[in-house]
Enzyme design. Structure first.
Site, short mmCIF file in Angstrom:
data_model
loop_
_atom_site.label_atom_id
_atom_site.label_comp_id
_atom_site.label_asym_id
_atom_site.label_seq_id
_atom_site.Cartn_x
_atom_site.Cartn_y
_atom_site.Cartn_z
N LYS A 126 0.87 -1.19 0.00
CA LYS A 126 0.00 0.00 0.00
C LYS A 126 0.90 1.23 0.00
O LYS A 126 2.01 1.20 0.53
CB LYS A 126 -0.86 0.03 1.27
CG LYS A 126 -1.89 -1.08 1.38
CD LYS A 126 -3.23 -0.63 0.80
CE LYS A 126 -4.28 -1.72 0.84
NZ LYS A 126 -4.65 -2.08 2.21
N HIS A 129 1.14 6.74 3.08
CA HIS A 129 0.35 7.97 3.03
C HIS A 129 0.65 8.91 4.21
O HIS A 129 1.46 8.59 5.08
CB HIS A 129 -1.15 7.64 2.95
CG HIS A 129 -1.65 6.83 4.10
ND1 HIS A 129 -1.79 7.34 5.36
CD2 HIS A 129 -2.06 5.54 4.17
CE1 HIS A 129 -2.25 6.41 6.16
NE2 HIS A 129 -2.42 5.30 5.46
N HIS A 132 0.55 7.60 7.86
CA HIS A 132 1.74 6.86 8.29
C HIS A 132 2.91 7.80 8.51
O HIS A 132 3.80 7.53 9.31
CB HIS A 132 2.09 5.77 7.28
CG HIS A 132 1.15 4.60 7.36
ND1 HIS A 132 0.48 4.10 6.27
CD2 HIS A 132 0.76 3.86 8.41
CE1 HIS A 132 -0.29 3.11 6.67
NE2 HIS A 132 -0.14 2.92 7.96
N1 ARG Z 1 -0.38 -1.44 10.14
C1 ARG Z 1 -1.38 -0.77 10.92
C2 ARG Z 1 -2.05 0.31 10.10
O1 ARG Z 1 -1.48 0.79 9.15
C3 ARG Z 1 -0.83 -0.12 12.13
C4 ARG Z 1 -0.18 -1.06 13.11
C5 ARG Z 1 -0.20 -0.51 14.47
N2 ARG Z 1 0.54 -1.29 15.41
C6 ARG Z 1 0.08 -2.33 16.10
N3 ARG Z 1 0.90 -2.91 16.95
N4 ARG Z 1 -1.13 -2.78 15.94
O2 ARG Z 1 -3.15 0.71 10.41
#
Ligand code: ARG
Length: 577
Positions: A126, A129, A132
């Protein structure tokens, strides 16, 4: 020298109350007219059965408080107000900064303690963005702040590299994927086929089934699906690395969601042992009524595991491997319920480190009058924001001769635009409390006179140029032991000195509240106070040699403070502009 500590010791001698207790009671008055420190007499009043006002008068006139660093002591109602001698403070603060240099504001309160900062954690395949980017900028800054305080910091990127969507991606790639496009621009190609999958899925339910099958084969470790997934992951990481490099961000671990799939069975048996798993319509959940939270889903009805179970596994792994003092998750506020549930499950299972896990949330990203080439999915990609910011900065510098030196090469100007452009984006993320939504607007972020990175960077470069000029003219800057430092007592000088002396506290507060904004605000105040000082005093032209070298030392201290502060925010300064 720590005036608060010294004054507390004096008052302790006078009152018999423990020094540490006095230190705790001591306040910083809201207005400078009320002094630099204030001691409230209410506690003493109870002990001595005298009015606090009378006690304040008595204390204020005691000769014990006649020391060289205190200019005057005044009783004001129930308070004893202390006015620190300006010259004394100026000398103490500036000498300390000169002696410590970039170690100024460093501390060892974190000695021997490990803080895990989990941040960024994008989803592979992905685009990266602007949401992030928010976690990336915050986490990067927090990591540096904790390091400054002596903590051992572990930067973790909990990659989103697992889940049913990879079954879809594999299916889509086999149907429509183009090898050359994948090589040239992997994320764009992966996004294209992912969107295509969803468009076609509506009319072709078989696709959904194929995707499920492919995911199951992936989970089972089937080599073909695994190889494709690995390829998507590698290519995504390569693309993310470009963004991280541009922002100077690095990680100690990329242990993502997929890494925990092997740990799930042991998490489940652990929860079973604790008798916490309850069947609910075929799924298995942990009830969290006593935490006033909805049940946490651990295993789905089809037997597959989900996001929360992977987070449980990750927290347990981190505890075992790092024995953390704090385990911080820098993730958007919309996931706050998820983290409350995960931490509650850990707590319910009797794992005492649940209390050391913390969700550091942040708000949404918005744009004012900004247009970007819209990509599929209607998201703003960080690279586009950075590129545009750099291009706009370049234009501003090129059309404004005051913002560059006449002898600068095209290359140097580009380098400056690069740092200022990226710094502007970073600063916008960090200039207000993290839970507030942030609004990007070019006018604000690239305002060289505003609360912006360009303002900080420009101030730094200007200060460096004064110091260079002084060397050219053979004017010496005062060293740490020079008494002329105590000549810095004008209102502008003293305001600046006080702000510099509060930098260490701002950094500590930034860490204790996980709010880099506590620091960005302080750095911005310092820059503003410096410019006021610069506009009102002739630094190099002054007639008095001593004053001139003291002012130069103040410039040096300002440089150190701005450089330290911007570094902790993740912003690079430039030496010349
Ligand atoms: N990959 C997830 C997202 O982009 C965020 C992960 C957050 N960290 C976790 N330990 N759940 O929404």
């Amino acid at each position: 020298m720590d005036y608060k500590v010294e004054i507390s010791a004096l008052l302790s001698k006078l009152t018999g109350i423990e020094s540490a207790e006095i230190h705790r009671l001591m306040e910083i008055p809201p207005q400078p007219e009320m002094g630099d420190y204030a001691f409230p007499c209410f506690t003493l009043s109870k002990q001595l059965r005298k009015s606090p006002v009378a006690i304040a008068v008595e204390l204020a006139s005691d000769p014990t408080l006649n020391v060289d660093y205190v200019d005057s002591v005044r009783a004001q109602g129930p308070y004893v107000n202390f006015f620190i001698d300006k010259g004394h403070l100026s000398k103490a603060v500036i000498s300390e900064i000169i002696l410590k240099g970039e170690q100024y504001a460093a501390s060892d309160i974190g000695q021997g303690k490990t803080v895990i900062v989990e941040f960024s954690s994008p989803n592979i395949a992905k685009p990266f963005h602007v949401g992030h980017a928010f976690t990336t900028v915050l986490g990067h800054s927090l990591s540096r702040i904790y390091e400054k305080l002596g903590y051992n910091v572990v930067r973790v990127n909990h990659l989103g590299d697992y889940g049913t969507q990879f079954g879809k991606l594999i299916t889509a790639y086999r149907l429509w994927g183009e090898e050359s496009a994948l090589e040239a621009s992997p994320i764009d190609e992966l996004l294209r086929i992912y969107v295509l999958f969803h468009e076609n899925e509506k009319d072709d339910p078989e696709l959904t089934q194929t995707a499920r099958d492919n995911f199951r084969r992936l989970e089972a470790g089937n080599p073909e699906e695994k190889a494709l997934w690995q390829r998507f992951r590698d290519l995504s990481l390569k693309a993310f690395a470009q963004v991280y490099n541009r922002m100077g961000v690095a990680f100690d671990s990329y242990k993502g969601e997929s890494d925990y799939s092997d740990h799930i069975p042991s998490v489940i048996s652990f929860l079973e042992e604790k008798d916490l798993l309850v069947d609910s319509e075929g799924a298995r959940v942990v009830m969290l009524d006593e935490y006033k939270l909805p049940p946490c889903l651990v295993v789905k009805s089809d037997g597959t595991t989900i996001y929360a179970s992977r987070d449980l596994a990750a927290a347990m792994y981190r505890h075992e491997h790092y024995n953390f003092h704090k385990n911080i998750y820098v993730v958007g506020l919309p996931q706050s319920l998820h983290f409350q549930q995960v931490f509650a499950v850990l707590d319910k299972a009797g794992l005492d480190y649940a209390k050391d896990c913390e969700h550091v949330g942040f708000g949404l990203v918005k744009f004012k009058n900004m247009k970007f080439s819209t990509r599929e999915g209607n998201i703003v990609v960080l690279e586009d924001l950075l590129n545009e910011s750099i291009a706009k900065t370049l234009e501003i510098i090129k059309t404004n001769a005051a913002l560059r030196q006449s002898d600068m090469t095209e290359e140097e100007i580009l380098e400056i635009a690069n740092k200022v452009g990226i710094g502007s984006v970073i600063y916008t993320y960090l200039k207000s409390g993290r839970e507030r939504d942030i609004v990007f607007s070019w006018e604000e972020m690239l305002d060289f006179d505003g609360d912006s990175a360009p303002y900080l960077i420009y101030t730094y470069a200007r200060t460096r140029s004064i110091l260079r000029k002084a060397i050219e003219q053979g004017i010496r800057s005062a060293d740490a032991f020079d008494d002329s430092l105590s000549l810095l007592t004008t209102e502008e000088e003293f305001a600046l000195v006080k702000l510099l002396s509060d930098l260490p506290e701002a950094i500590e507060k930034a860490a204790s509240s996980n709010e880099p904004f506590m620091l960005s605000r302080q750095v911005s105040r310092i820059a503003r106070a410096f410019n006021r000082f610069y506009n009102n005093s002739s630094i190099l032209g002054g007639a008095d040699d001593h004053l001139r070298s003291a002012r130069l030392a103040l410039c040096e201290a300002v440089c150190t403070a701005i450089k330290t502060g911007t570094y902790l925010l993740g912003i690079d300064v430039v030496e010349r502009m």
